[in-house]
Write a protein that holds these residues in place. Structure first.
Motif, PDB file in Angstrom:
ATOM      1  N   HIS A 390       0.975  -1.214   0.018  1.00 30.90           N
ATOM      2  CA  HIS A 390       0.005   0.006  -0.018  1.00 30.90           C
ATOM      3  C   HIS A 390       0.926   1.092   0.004  1.00 30.90           C
ATOM      4  O   HIS A 390       0.186   2.411  -0.206  1.00 30.90           O
ATOM      5  CB  HIS A 390      -0.852  -0.081   1.064  1.00 30.90           C
ATOM      6  CG  HIS A 390      -0.276   0.184   2.381  1.00 30.90           C
ATOM      7  ND1 HIS A 390       0.081  -0.940   3.314  1.00 30.90           N
ATOM      8  CD2 HIS A 390       0.017   1.351   3.057  1.00 30.90           C
ATOM      9  CE1 HIS A 390       0.746  -0.340   4.322  1.00 30.90           C
ATOM     10  NE2 HIS A 390       0.696   1.213   4.451  1.00 30.90           N
ATOM     11  N   ASP A 427      -3.888  -6.849  -9.427  1.00 34.00           N
ATOM     12  CA  ASP A 427      -4.944  -7.263 -10.069  1.00 34.00           C
ATOM     13  C   ASP A 427      -4.592  -8.423 -10.815  1.00 34.00           C
ATOM     14  O   ASP A 427      -3.920  -8.338 -11.774  1.00 34.00           O
ATOM     15  CB  ASP A 427      -5.638  -6.144 -11.031  1.00 34.00           C
ATOM     16  CG  ASP A 427      -6.561  -5.436 -10.289  1.00 34.00           C
ATOM     17  OD1 ASP A 427      -7.397  -5.891  -9.366  1.00 34.00           O
ATOM     18  OD2 ASP A 427      -6.490  -3.932 -10.620  1.00 34.00           O
ATOM     19  N   SER A 440      -7.073  -7.428  -2.329  1.00 32.16           N
ATOM     20  CA  SER A 440      -7.162  -6.390  -1.701  1.00 32.16           C
ATOM     21  C   SER A 440      -7.499  -4.848  -2.434  1.00 32.16           C
ATOM     22  O   SER A 440      -6.717  -4.581  -3.321  1.00 32.16           O
ATOM     23  CB  SER A 440      -5.842  -6.131  -0.837  1.00 32.16           C
ATOM     24  OG  SER A 440      -5.526  -4.855  -0.213  1.00 32.16           O
ATOM     25  N   ARG A 441      -7.985  -3.893  -1.568  1.00 37.86           N
ATOM     26  CA  ARG A 441      -8.157  -2.692  -2.228  1.00 37.86           C
ATOM     27  C   ARG A 441      -6.897  -1.628  -2.171  1.00 37.86           C
ATOM     28  O   ARG A 441      -6.512  -0.904  -2.697  1.00 37.86           O
ATOM     29  CB  ARG A 441      -9.226  -1.883  -1.761  1.00 37.86           C
ATOM     30  CG  ARG A 441      -9.330  -1.562  -0.352  1.00 37.86           C
ATOM     31  CD  ARG A 441     -10.456  -1.063   0.239  1.00 37.86           C
ATOM     32  NE  ARG A 441     -10.456  -0.511   1.560  1.00 37.86           N
ATOM     33  CZ  ARG A 441     -10.364   0.551   2.137  1.00 37.86           C
ATOM     34  NH1 ARG A 441     -10.315   1.465   1.288  1.00 37.86           N
ATOM     35  NH2 ARG A 441     -10.484   0.760   3.538  1.00 37.86           N
ATOM     36  N   TYR A 442      -5.792  -2.315  -1.440  1.00 40.09           N
ATOM     37  CA  TYR A 442      -4.582  -1.662  -1.354  1.00 40.09           C
ATOM     38  C   TYR A 442      -3.602  -2.543  -2.016  1.00 40.09           C
ATOM     39  O   TYR A 442      -2.752  -3.140  -1.579  1.00 40.09           O
ATOM     40  CB  TYR A 442      -4.093  -1.686   0.501  1.00 40.09           C
ATOM     41  CG  TYR A 442      -4.839  -0.913   1.269  1.00 40.09           C
ATOM     42  CD1 TYR A 442      -5.029   0.344   1.336  1.00 40.09           C
ATOM     43  CD2 TYR A 442      -5.974  -1.888   2.098  1.00 40.09           C
ATOM     44  CE1 TYR A 442      -5.972   1.076   1.979  1.00 40.09           C
ATOM     45  CE2 TYR A 442      -6.807  -1.219   3.046  1.00 40.09           C
ATOM     46  CZ  TYR A 442      -6.840   0.406   2.962  1.00 40.09           C
ATOM     47  OH  TYR A 442      -7.514   0.903   3.718  1.00 40.09           O
ATOM     48  N   LYS A 443      -3.789  -2.295  -3.127  1.00 41.17           N
ATOM     49  CA  LYS A 443      -3.002  -3.019  -4.336  1.00 41.17           C
ATOM     50  C   LYS A 443      -2.098  -2.161  -5.326  1.00 41.17           C
ATOM     51  O   LYS A 443      -2.428  -1.036  -5.198  1.00 41.17           O
ATOM     52  CB  LYS A 443      -3.997  -3.956  -5.198  1.00 41.17           C
ATOM     53  CG  LYS A 443      -5.200  -3.044  -5.800  1.00 41.17           C
ATOM     54  CD  LYS A 443      -6.058  -3.966  -6.618  1.00 41.17           C
ATOM     55  CE  LYS A 443      -7.310  -3.087  -7.221  1.00 41.17           C
ATOM     56  NZ  LYS A 443      -8.175  -3.785  -7.666  1.00 41.17           N
TER      57      LYS A 443
END
Length: 805
Positions: A390, A427, A440-443
């Motif tokens: 992140h 992704d 994870s959105r922290y990618k």
């Protein structure tokens, strides 16, 4: 050089009944060489002729039967023990020895392979070629019929693995036998021979030196650690490397066996005093770190393998001896092996047909500057920082850590691409990862991130937390989770319990269970392996240079460990076979350097107890090992002697060397450097920027092949620019310029280095470190063209401490 008290030098004479090898001038007509790829006969024109290529050969044992006049050969190999009478046909002698059950997975079907457990040593009785001993990491085995059947003798520790060396011989029973007596009438009463006992000796990496009598009604191991040196603050002797029984004649002409012993990390040779059950120092080298292994008696002196050369010690004169001039011819013959092959053992014949030649092992030590794996040139000398994903989601974050790398003369970055909870930090395009993974959105946007790193030539290491995975443990029907057999749900380790209080602080009578914030998946599951390898494959395809598997182990923490059930475990499998099965699968499917993170304790000793992280075994499947030698994580008394300020340097200096020797130079040892403060007594007294830099100096002076900074918050205010070749400013005596730098190198002597292009070059003025750098750069250019350990009672506390960071 140091010597012990005087010994009876007249005893160092071989009796006619012994078949111990005696040699004057070795012949170069042919040499037997055991290597990574098998057994070879090297003839006079330096051509290597393959004799057996079914696996690695790490030791050659020649057994001559004086009664029959026959010779039998034994090989210690990755396929177990082989025997041959003619060096043309070979047969396995593995009956009674343990096997690992290896699980194989092709994406659809599971099959099983029986693989012999890794054998640590092989030794033949000095006068009876039918009796041999060998050992796994856990147990010693003996045969009385030339290997047709083996029997376990157990070991000095039923719960802690780590056997290094074994030997077998007859030892004279004290207070038996009589000298010849001249009577009053002039007649002579003949001498009578002493009675003997069959004795098996064993060296354990943690518990030291011991022996048992295998023919006794009850077999017990007796520890005999007196006289053997240990590092300061340590209780047990430092690791014994080799044990050599040699049969001599006493004053009455009867056989008497002397036992010689050497150490793995301290340059010491001992005589074992059988009457006093303790070691007697014969020789001490000048280096603080040196390996003396593969002892061999040539008729007048002990030959042994050490870093960069074969050396000799004469116990009668108490001096080191020069080697025969023919030694250079032996070494040049070894170069007949392929340039990518690794030499482990050799037998050199004698010109005298009555003498059986010389056998030497651990010959990888002759080329201490070579790293013997396919990906070494790519992974060598990398210096990295760890960064959470992140932190690299924005251009500002990328620029910040690029600057940290540049300002500190580093060239690599380790990034969590699958984090401690199983979150995927990019992704994925792979359907399997998309199906089972939690994105994870922290990618990181790999399409932006990778080119930005490559612009600065930054080497990218993808950290993949493997068997600790909260996401996969909860996936679908929770079929991958380590299971709690009592509660019938996914297992989680219990830290303890606390009494529940109400809002007013009064105890309610109820108890709350406190769990570790960890969830584990089953290391026996091939579908778990497949998932992690797919992640690794995609990251390599998208620009990463190296894969680093972390948490390659079983769970270790929890008061409810006994409730943990591994539902994917197949019959015959254990922790060791599970990790080997996974890494075999990973190695076959990842075309890039593979690294693993391990506890510092598993890098200090050749023991995988509790975790399964046996470096000596895992070296067959990985390229880089990253031990966590954090000073804060060891028992605070560990190596904490005066001057106490030098402890960080010591831990990394000794630890990096030891881990490299355990891996026999097949591995790049790239330690994690502690760049964080932990509230323990030593850190409270000493932690600062110098504490961190001392560790780097320790790595550089030991085995200089790179390092990585760890700070869980990714705050690197405490690191300094790479030390390069600057002089270490601290008072550690190990840093003195008179000692070899790096410690695992040819040192100040002219060293014949076998380069990867097959040419032989000589370094002068001790500049081996420069040659290391030149060789690494040559390989990179070619690629571009082609495109004291804690007290034993505190071992548990030590290993638990690692999970807290």
């Amino acid at each position: 050089m140091a010597t012990a008290k005087a010994v009876d030098n007249s005893i160092y004479k071989l009796p006619e009944t012994s078949y111990e090898s005696k040699t004057d001038s070795p012949s170069t007509e042919f040499i037997l060489a055991g290597s990574e790829s098998g057994l070879y006969k090297i003839n006079a024109n330096k051509t290597a002729i393959p004799l057996w290529q079914g696996g690695k050969v790490s030791k050659i044992v020649r057994a001559d039967d004086k009664k029959s006049g026959k010779t039998r050969w034994y090989l210690l190999s990755t396929e177990g023990i082989l025997s041959s009478d003619d060096l043309e046909s070979f047969e396995f002698r593995n009956e009674g020895l343990p096997f690992l059950t290896i699980k194989q997975w092709d994406g659809t079907n599971t099959t099983f392979l029986k693989q012999p457990a890794q054998l640590k040593d092989l030794s033949v009785h000095p006068t009876n070629p039918e009796i041999l001993v060998t050992a796994t990491k856990d147990d010693v085995y003996i045969t009385y019929d030339g290997g047709l059947s083996w029997k376990s003798l157990g070991s000095t520790s039923a719960s802690t693995s780590g056997i290094k060396a074994v030997a077998v011989c007859d030892m004279n029973r004290p207070n038996t036998g009589k000298a010849a007596v001249t009577n009053a009438d002039g007649t002579v009463t003949p001498a009578t021979a002493p009675e003997t006992d069959l004795v098996v000796f064993m060296a354990h990496t943690i518990f030291g030196f011991s022996y048992c009598k295998p023919l006794a009604k009850k077999i017990t191991w007796k520890d005999c650690n007196g006289g053997f040196e240990n590092m300061k603050t340590q209780t047990y002797p430092d690791e014994i490397a080799d044990i050599l029984p040699v049969v001599f004649s006493d004053e009455n002409g009867f056989p008497v066996t002397e036992v010689f012993v050497s150490q793995s990390y301290l340059p010491r040779i001992y005589r074992f005093d059988w009457k006093k059950d303790r070691g007697e120092l014969l020789f001490a080298g000048n280096e603080p770190l040196e390996t003396i292994d593969s002892l061999f008696w040539d008729g007048t002196r002990l030959l042994y393998t050490k870093t960069g050369e074969v050396a000799a010690y004469n116990p009668a004169t108490k001096a080191t001896d020069s080697l025969p001039a023919e030694y250079d011819k032996w070494k040049s013959c070894f170069n007949a092996l392929g340039k990518s092959d690794t030499l482990y053992t050799a037998w050199i014949p004698s010109n005298d047909e009555k003498k059986s030649g010389i056998t030497l092992s651990e010959l990888w030590l002759l080329y201490p500057n070579d790293v013997n794996n396919k990906y070494a040139a790519k992974a060598l000398d990398r210096k990295a920082v760890y960064v959470q994903a992140h932190k690299l989601m924005t251009e500002k974050g990328i620029a910040q850590y690029k600057k940290i790398i540049s300002d500190n003369k580093l060239d690599a970055m380790v990034i969590d691409m699958k984090d401690d909870y199983g979150g995927i930090r990019f992704d994925p395009k792979d359907p399997l990862i998309q199906k089972k993974g939690y994105i994870s959105r922290y990618k990181i946007d790999l399409d932006t991130f990778v080119p930005a790193m490559k612009e600065q030539g930054i080497y990218l290491v993808a950290r993949i937390v493997t068997f600790k995975d909260k996401n996969l443990a909860g996936y679908d029907k929770k079929q991958y989770a380590v299971w709690d057999k009592s509660l019938n749900r996914p297992w989680m380790g219990i830290q303890g319990w606390e009494k529940v209080k109400d809002e007013e602080g009064n105890e309610t009578g109820e108890t709350k269970t406190l769990y570790y914030d960890e969830a584990w998946v089953d290391p026996y599951s091939p579908e778990v392996w497949e998932y992690n390898v797919h992640i690794a494959q995609e990251l390599i395809a998208r620009g990463f240079d190296e894969i680093q598997f972390d948490y390659i182990r079983f769970p270790t923490d929890g008061k409810n460990m006994s409730n943990a059930k591994f539902r994917w475990r197949s019959e015959g499998m254990d922790k060791e076979s599970a990790l080997v099965s996974f890494l075999r699968y990973a190695r076959a499917n990842i075309d890039a350097p593979i690294g693993i993170d391990i506890y510092g304790a598993n890098g200090w000793y050749r023991s995988g107890t509790r975790t399964g992280q046996d470096v000596e075994l895992l070296a067959e499947y990985v390229d880089v090992v990253c031990p966590m030698f954090y000073p804060s994580h060891f028992e605070q008394s560990f190596l904490n002697y005066a001057p106490q300020s030098e402890r960080p340097y010591r831990v990394y200096y000794y630890g990096t060397y030891r881990n490299t020797v355990i891996g026999r130079n097949k591995l790049i040892i790239r330690p994690w450097v502690q760049a964080f403060y932990l509230n323990v007594s030593y850190d409270r007294a000493w932690y600062n920027k110098n504490y961190v830099t001392q560790q780097v100096y320790g790595v550089r002076d030991s085995v200089n092949r790179g390092y990585m900074y760890w700070n869980g918050m990714c705050r690197y205010d405490d690191i300094s620019p790479d030390v390069g070749d600057t002089k270490y400013p601290g008072p550690s005596y190990e840093a003195d310029a008179k000692y070899k730098k790096p410690a695992l190198s040819g040192g100040s002597k002219s060293d014949e280095l076998l380069m990867n292009d097959g040419q032989t070059r000589t370094t002068k003025n001790g500049d081996t470190a420069a040659w290391d750098s030149i060789r690494a750069q040559e390989e990179r250019d070619k690629q571009k063209e082609n495109a004291g350990f804690p007290k034993l009672s505190d071992v548990k506390k030590l290993w638990q401490a690692y999970s807290e960071s």
